[in-house]
Design a protein around this motif. Structure first.
Motif, short mmCIF file in Angstrom:
data_model
loop_
_atom_site.label_atom_id
_atom_site.label_comp_id
_atom_site.label_asym_id
_atom_site.label_seq_id
_atom_site.Cartn_x
_atom_site.Cartn_y
_atom_site.Cartn_z
N LYS A 23 0.27 -3.15 -0.12
CA LYS A 23 1.64 -3.71 -0.08
C LYS A 23 1.62 -5.14 -0.61
CE LYS A 23 3.57 -0.76 3.54
NZ LYS A 23 2.34 0.01 3.93
N ASN A 24 0.56 -5.93 -0.27
CA ASN A 24 0.51 -7.27 -0.90
C ASN A 24 -0.91 -7.54 -1.39
OD1 ASN A 24 -0.80 -7.91 1.61
ND2 ASN A 24 1.25 -8.00 2.48
N ILE A 25 -1.02 -7.55 -2.70
CA ILE A 25 -2.34 -7.70 -3.34
C ILE A 25 -2.43 -9.04 -4.06
CG2 ILE A 25 -2.62 -5.21 -3.72
CD1 ILE A 25 -1.72 -5.73 -6.64
N ALA A 26 -1.38 -9.92 -3.88
CA ALA A 26 -1.31 -11.17 -4.67
C ALA A 26 -2.58 -12.00 -4.52
CB ALA A 26 -0.09 -11.97 -4.24
N LEU B 66 1.18 -8.69 -11.14
CA LEU B 66 1.57 -7.27 -10.94
C LEU B 66 2.47 -7.17 -9.71
CD1 LEU B 66 1.40 -4.18 -11.21
CD2 LEU B 66 -0.87 -4.25 -10.15
N GLN B 67 2.08 -7.93 -8.65
CA GLN B 67 2.89 -7.90 -7.41
C GLN B 67 4.33 -8.33 -7.70
OE1 GLN B 67 1.29 -7.73 -3.88
NE2 GLN B 67 3.44 -7.13 -3.55
N GLU B 68 4.46 -9.43 -8.45
CA GLU B 68 5.82 -9.96 -8.75
C GLU B 68 6.60 -8.91 -9.56
OE1 GLU B 68 4.85 -13.44 -10.87
OE2 GLU B 68 3.92 -14.33 -9.07
N ALA B 69 5.95 -8.42 -10.63
CA ALA B 69 6.67 -7.46 -11.50
C ALA B 69 7.07 -6.23 -10.68
CB ALA B 69 5.76 -7.05 -12.66
N ALA B 70 6.16 -5.77 -9.79
CA ALA B 70 6.45 -4.56 -9.00
C ALA B 70 7.60 -4.81 -8.04
CB ALA B 70 5.19 -4.14 -8.23
N GLY C 255 11.41 -3.14 -7.63
CA GLY C 255 11.76 -2.38 -6.43
C GLY C 255 10.65 -1.50 -5.91
N ILE C 256 9.41 -1.78 -6.33
CA ILE C 256 8.29 -0.96 -5.84
C ILE C 256 7.74 -1.63 -4.58
CG2 ILE C 256 5.97 -0.10 -6.41
CD1 ILE C 256 6.86 -0.23 -9.38
N LYS C 257 7.83 -0.96 -3.44
CA LYS C 257 7.44 -1.61 -2.18
C LYS C 257 5.93 -1.65 -2.04
CE LYS C 257 10.94 0.62 0.53
NZ LYS C 257 11.23 1.29 -0.65
N GLU C 258 5.26 -0.57 -2.48
CA GLU C 258 3.80 -0.56 -2.33
C GLU C 258 3.17 -0.19 -3.67
OE1 GLU C 258 2.04 2.57 0.05
OE2 GLU C 258 0.47 1.18 0.70
N ILE C 259 2.19 -0.97 -4.08
CA ILE C 259 1.51 -0.71 -5.37
C ILE C 259 0.41 0.31 -5.14
CG2 ILE C 259 0.04 -1.78 -7.14
CD1 ILE C 259 1.66 -4.38 -6.56
N VAL C 260 0.45 1.40 -5.93
CA VAL C 260 -0.62 2.41 -5.82
C VAL C 260 -1.67 2.14 -6.89
CG1 VAL C 260 0.81 4.22 -4.80
CG2 VAL C 260 0.72 3.97 -7.29
N ALA C 261 -2.84 2.68 -6.70
CA ALA C 261 -3.97 2.45 -7.62
C ALA C 261 -3.55 2.81 -9.05
CB ALA C 261 -5.16 3.29 -7.19
N ALA C 262 -2.70 3.84 -9.20
CA ALA C 262 -2.29 4.27 -10.55
C ALA C 262 -1.46 3.17 -11.22
CB ALA C 262 -1.49 5.56 -10.45
N ASN C 263 -0.64 2.46 -10.41
CA ASN C 263 0.11 1.33 -11.02
C ASN C 263 -0.87 0.30 -11.57
OD1 ASN C 263 2.45 1.56 -8.27
ND2 ASN C 263 2.70 2.40 -10.33
#
Lengths: 293, 401, 234, 324
Positions: free
Chosen positions: B285-288, B297-301, B305-313
């Motif tokens: 959810k927060n990888i900043a 990536l966190q900011e762009a996501a 509107g992407i709440k959680e970044i998955v490994a594929a992102n």
């Protein structure tokens, strides 16, 4: 030897396979069409039940679960009726495997619909897992319920057919359409009723199957095994369909226990091959006297 | 027959008009093709990589692109169909792309690489599946920034050992596809090297929907650790089934675009399973705090509107970085796909915290060294907390060459 | 009380081919008419047209009111056809066959049929397919007369049956005709049984009416046969 | 028939021949890379659809194993190239022989059954061959599948799309002529009798088993041969390609083309190849539909086309059967 678990797993597989196989047999014995889209109809019923439940749940409608099941069954009944109506459009001279290709076309169309609407998502029914400890093995209550209710519903469907007038009329229709017209059976309405009835059976089978596995586009491949079960059972006899489903469930689970679970798809097909060569008309199928080679 | 001939002919002719190529301009943007399965049977696995890639490219274009030229992405959705993949390569060649990124299910990769090689266009496969033909000595036009199981799984044994020092028995679950079976084979070999006494492979059949029988088989083997090489639908089916048969032990998942939420749902009803996951790309959810690119990536996501970044992102974002650096290093104005191919072989991307090591291609190795990190699923916070540092993986040679 | 079945200018076409050309007949209730002719003379097409099974031009009526050409309407009006082939359901038992026939509630019930045809009562549980030729014909007629029948159309009823069975069938049919005051039309290609089965005959050749007789002298039977064989022409 | 009518008939025929000649010669000059690849894929589909039209349309035997036979040819080419370095020409023959053998076996296994049960036999073949192909992928090619390159047919290097197109056109014409001759010969008549009236066949002394065995083995051999060619065009033979989905695509082409109509099958093959890009450009044109729905809509369209063509074709044959 074989654990209780094995028998419960076999029972639950037999549960949903028998409903799907029964739908195939009713369709085949009415208009000699092989219901290739039985798996897709089942998967669609599961998807609709899930989405309807999500929507109704959000609105806190009581009995949300059963209402959503009814919505799903109404939809698949409609689809079954439309399939039969389309096959009727082929007219009596439409040979049965043109009808079968129509069933294949239905399978394609339903896959497209599910793909477009649910876009390959995978869901599970939120059923709290309850376990029973029988002897030393733990058994999921859900598997028992799915197995028992599946087989019970299948038996009820057969009783309905063997005892009620509508049941006789459906058999009469399958036996001789012209005579049925001459004796006053409303043929078109009955044929579409068989379509709707088979759609409901396939829908219930799909929902029960999804309850034990998962709701996904891929679960329409349950239909492949159901077709094998129906053929092994003899495509023209409802009781044979249940026998075929039980035999298939046993073979599948035996393969996983003794051989490698990888061959779970291959073994039923080999079993089918054996039946095709030595007993082509299945366990209790009536020989197709009309076109004996 | 007569009237249908004209009807069918018209249908085909109109197909010709609509699909004709776009026009070209002087300082035109760099054209990159992206082939994937966006609406097909396995879209659940591949559309998130494309999502990450698009986030990177859009953010790069906002910052003015590369040497003042933007990147134009031409998406071809081939729905994991080999014939469509090959036709898409030719379509992208006609559209004048410099390179192709992404690709769908692994069974289409070889044909896509072959068609691209004939057309002289380099292909950089994304996350997750990559064919071993990008390992040393790599095929000329084949590159990859995902997972080559023959390389990744050489470390799985050590990782499993690091979780449970006294573990003796390990099971690897794969599904009935060549790549997946081969991955478990490599895993079991590395497990034997890491001191496991008993190691067995369990293969889920093609349309296996009922996982209870497989789960009870695995439980009967009494493994200390279960690991896998599975797709989304398999993990969703297997984890609850393992819970149902009463498996109490460690489940080590290899992250192949399955996504954290799928794993959380899987173990929700299986309290006795201790879930671990390992993968090349970070997620959460927060990888900043992981690094500069992670923050971007966190900011762009979050903007998208992407709440959680998955490994594929993350995998898609890094794929974007590799393509961008390839374009930067391309001499002159990168006129031909051949120049871009040569530039790709000089790529050395610092992923800014998104992966353990840089993505580095050479003339003979189009995949390079990789690293994976282990995460433990904390049922309280529902987060996947990192365990220890990155495990580096030395490049592996191709088995068939 | 309706007294007569009238069929006027019945013509049947299959695509371009003409099967029946301008066939007319009136059959008072309680009387029986035979339609005689070689195979392919159009007998089956006429019966099918009368039952509403086969689309045809011309009018069919009971007394003055004309009947619509749908099978359902004709069934309700009491017109019952027993086809030459597929006259019973071989995969259903005798009682199940009769249950199907009994859809149209009316004066004649299943028990009545059992009285008319006692053998059917004994063999009520056997599958239709396992009955003898004669029993199958009786079951077919039994199914047809359930409800309130008025007109009975029989397509080659004596075909393939042994002489004693035919004799029994013929007696039963005339009994039924009188008891239920039925108008009966029988298609026949075997002349010997015409007098016993019917009161008058219309002879057909390739869809057109050649001649008709309303009495059966020895001479008439010979002439009918010659017509059918084509020795005597109009 | 009046003089005028006769003149108009021959003009029509000339127009048709000219149109076909144009459609055959023009593509390499007119089409760009993408359309050329579509054309070649269409030609390959047409080559494989013709034998299925014969099997299902003329002889009335529904087969769901078409992709499996196609795969037999592909894997024959793959194994021969991998193990012995043998090229395309010999692979076609070996592939065809393998297809003939398996086709005969399936026909023998399903000898005592009729109609829909034969479709089930071929359906079973698809599920038996799939794991075998996957095992070969894992054991022999470490899951990449066979990589096939530098194909040459009887010395003619197939190095460019134009050469591929002309080679396939020549093969297509030869195959069309051969199958058309078979259709109209005494062999073809026996197939028609097999389809329409099995009892009549018995009376006419036509051995049903031999006829069915013959047509099944023949069409399987041709399909496998085309499978080998196609594997070389795509440069890869992998188990994932030969799926039930491909078999259904072929059924759609045969249904769209019309039962037993070889020309119809060729046209339908090109229509089915042009359909996906056509639908894609229509669907995503000005954002008509969110692109992530395109795949589903395309499958729906193929399903509806299959249904529609079946009903229309059936109504046509019903009308024509009324006339004669």
């Amino acid at each position: 030897m074989l654990s209780i678990e094995f028998w419960v797993n076999t029972l639950s597989s037999a549960g949903y396979y028998s409903l799907l196989a029964l739908a195939i047999v009713f369709v085949y014995s009415t208009n000699r069409v092989l219901l290739f889209c039985v798996g897709e109809i089942g998967a669609l019923a599961a998807f609709v039940t899930y989405s309807a439940h999500q929507a109704l749940h959000a609105v806190e409608l009581p009995l949300a679960a059963s209402v959503s099941v009814l919505i799903a069954l109404a939809l698949v009944a409609l689809i079954g009726a439309v399939l039969f109506w389309v096959i009727e459009q082929l007219g009596t001279n439409g040979s049965h495997f043109v009808g079968t290709i129509i069933a294949i076309a239905f399978a394609l169309t339903l896959q497209g619909v599910m793909n477009t609407v649910w876009q390959g998502e995978i869901y599970r029914f939120e059923i709290a897992p309850v376990f029973l400890d029988l002897g030393e093995s733990r058994v999921a209550l859900l598997s028992l319920v799915v197995g028992v209710s599946g087989l019970a519903l299948a038996a009820a469907a057969i009783l309905l057919l063997n005892r009620s007038r509508i049941g006789y009329e459906m058999q009469a229709l399958a036996d001789n359409r012209v005579l049925s017209i001459l004796r006053g059976i409303p043929v078109r309405r009955r044929i579409i009723a068989v379509g709707a009835f088979s759609g409901i059976l396939a829908g219930i089978g799909g929902i029960l199957g999804a309850a034990v596995t998962a709701i996904s586009l891929e679960s329409s491949t349950l239909g492949v095994n159901a077709i094998i079960a129906a053929i092994i059972g003899g495509l023209t006899s409802p009781a044979g369909a249940i026998a075929g489903a039980v035999l298939l469930a046993i073979v599948e689970n035996l393969t996983t226990v003794y051989l490698d679970s990888r061959h779970v798809t291959l073994m039923p097909v080999l079993l089918l091959g054996v039946f095709l060569i030595f007993r082509p008309y299945g366990i209790s199928g009536k020989a197709e006297t009309v076109q004996r080679v | 027959m007569k009237h249908s001939f004209t009807f069918l002919g018209a249908l085909f002719a109109s197909g010709v008009l609509l699909a004709s190529p776009a026009l070209a301009a002087t300082d035109a943007p760099y054209k990159i093709g992206y082939i994937s399965d966006i609406t097909g049977p396995v879209q659940g696995t591949f559309k998130y990589t494309y999502e990450g890639f698009k986030l990177f490219v859009d953010q790069l274009n906002q910052e003015g692109g590369i040497n003042g030229r933007k990147i134009e992405v031409l998406l071809k959705d081939v729905q994991s169909d080999t014939q469509k993949s090959v036709n898409a390569v030719h379509e992208l060649k006609s559209a004048g792309v410099l390179g192709i990124a992404g690709l769908a299910v692994s069974s289409t990769h070889a044909a896509t690489y072959a068609a691209a090689a004939n057309a002289g266009i380099p292909v950089v496969a994304g996350f997750p599946p990559n064919l071993p033909i990008i390992l040393e000595p790599a095929e000329k036009y084949a590159f990859g920034v995902g997972e080559v199981f023959n390389q990744t799984n050489t470390i799985t044994g050590a990782i499993a050992r690091s979780i449970k020092k006294d573990a003796k028995r390990i099971a690897c679950v794969s599904f009935e596809a060549p790549g997946s079976i081969y991955s478990c084979r490599t895993t079991l070999e590395s497990a034997k090297k890491a001191g496991f006494e008993a190691a067995e492979i369990f293969i889920i059949s093609q349309n296996q929907r009922d996982y209870r029988a497989v789960a009870s088989n695995i439980a009967k083997f009494k493994p200390d650790i279960i690991t896998d090489c599975l797709g989304q639908s398999h993990v969703i089916g297997l984890l609850p089934a393992l819970g149902a048969v009463g498996y109490k032990g460690i489940y080590l998942n290899m992250e192949t675009a399955i996504g954290d939420q799928v794993k959380r749902d899987g173990v929700k009803n299986a309290p006795d399973i201790d879930l671990y996951s390992y993968g090349r790309f970070i997620s959460g959810k927060n990888i900043a705090k992981e690094g500069p690119q992670a923050r971007k990536l966190q900011e762009a996501a979050s903007k998208a509107g992407i709440k959680e970044i998955v490994a594929a992102n993350t995998g898609g974002w890094v794929l974007g970085q590799v393509i961008a650096q390839g374009l930067e290093k391309c001499q002159g104005d990168c006129a031909s796909s051949e120049d871009f191919r040569n530039a790709l072989e000089k790529v050395n991307v610092d992923t800014g915290g998104l992966t353990g090591v840089n993505v580095q291609f050479t003339e003979t190795n189009h995949f390079g060294p990789t690293a994976v990190r282990l995460y433990h699923y904390n049922r309280g916070t529902t987060n996947f907390d990192p365990v220890g540092d990155w495990h580096g993986i030395a490049p592996v040679r191709r088995a068939d060459k | 009380m309706t007294k007569v079945l009238t069929a006027s200018n019945i013509s049947v076409r299959y695509g371009g081919k003409v099967a029946v050309e301008d066939f007319s007949a009136t059959v008072p209730f309680g009387r029986a008419l035979a339609i005689a002719g070689a195979n392919g003379a159009g007998k089956t097409s006429i019966l099918g047209a009368l039952a509403g099974l086969i689309p045809a031009s011309g009018k069919v009526g009971l007394d003055e009111n004309t009947l619509a050409s749908s099978v359902a309407v004709r069934l309700q009006a009491g017109i019952r056809l027993v086809p030459e082939h597929g006259k019973i359901y071989p995969t259903l038992t005798v009682v199940e066959n009769l249950i199907i026939g009994n859809r149209l509630r009316g004066d004649v019930t299943v028990d009545d049929v059992y009285q008319w045809f006692p053998q059917l009562a004994e063999r009520r549980r056997t599958l239709g397919g396992n009955l003898s030729g004669g029993e199958q014909q009786m079951l077919a007629i039994g199914m047809a007369i359930l409800g309130t029948p008025k007109v009975l159309l029989l397509d080659e009823p004596t075909l393939g049956l042994s002489v004693p069975v035919i004799r029994e069938l013929v007696d039963k049919l005339s009994e039924l005709r009188k008891a239920l005051n039925l108008a009966v039309i029988v298609s026949e290609s075997d002349v010997t049984w015409l007098p016993a089965l019917t009161d008058s005959v219309i002879v057909l050749d390739r869809g057109t009416v050649i001649t008709n007789f309303d009495n059966y002298s020895k001479d008439t039977l010979r002439r009918i046969e010659n017509h059918m064989v084509g020795l005597e022409t109009v | 028939m009046t003089q005028l009518q006769e003149k108009r008939i021959t003009a029509l025929q000339w127009l048709r021949i000219a149109l076909i000649a144009l459609a055959v010669i023009a593509p390499p000059f007119v089409f760009n890379g993408f359309l050329m690849s579509l054309a070649i894929s269409g030609a390959l589909l047409a080559l494989a659809a013709m034998p299925l039209t014969l099997l299902t349309g003329t002889a009335g035997l529904l087969s769901l194993g078409h992709a499996a036979f196609f795969g037999i040819g592909g894997y024959a080419a793959g194994l021969l190239a991998h193990a012995f370095g043998i090229g395309l020409t010999l692979s076609i023959l070996v592939g065809a022989a393998a297809g003939l053998l398996v086709g005969a076996l399936v026909a023998l296994a399903t000898l005592r059954v009729v109609g829909i049960y034969l479709a089930v036999g071929t359906f079973a073949l698809q599920f038996i061959l799939q794991p075998i192909m996957q095992t070969i992928d894992v054991e022999v090619t470490y899951s990449t599948g066979f990589l096939l390159s530098s194909p040459s047919l009887l010395g003619f290097e197939l190095s460019s799309p134009a050469r591929w197109w002309y080679a396939l056109v020549v093969l297509g014409v030869l195959l069309y002529a051969w199958l058309r001759w078979l259709q109209t010969s005494h062999v073809g008549h026996r197939w028609v009798v097999l389809k329409d009236n099995t009892t009549a066949a018995g009376v006419l002394g036509i051995s049903l088993q031999k006829t069915r065995l013959g047509v099944f083995a023949l069409t399987s051999a041709v399909t496998a041969g085309v499978g080998a060619i196609s594997a070389y065009y795509y440069g890869n033979a992998q188990s994932g390609i030969y799926s039930l989905h491909l078999a259904i695509l072929y059924l759609t082409i045969v249904a769209l083309g019309g039962a037993g109509s070889l020309g119809g099958a060729i046209i339908a093959a090109f229509v089915m190849i042009a359909l996906p890009p056509l639908i894609d450009s229509i669907v995503t044109y000005k954002g008509l539909v969110d692109p992530s729905r395109a795949g589903g809509i395309e499958t729906i369209t193929v399903g509806l086309i299959l249904m529609f063509s079946l009903i229309v074709r059936n109504r046509e044959s019903k009308r024509s059967s009324k006339d004669d």
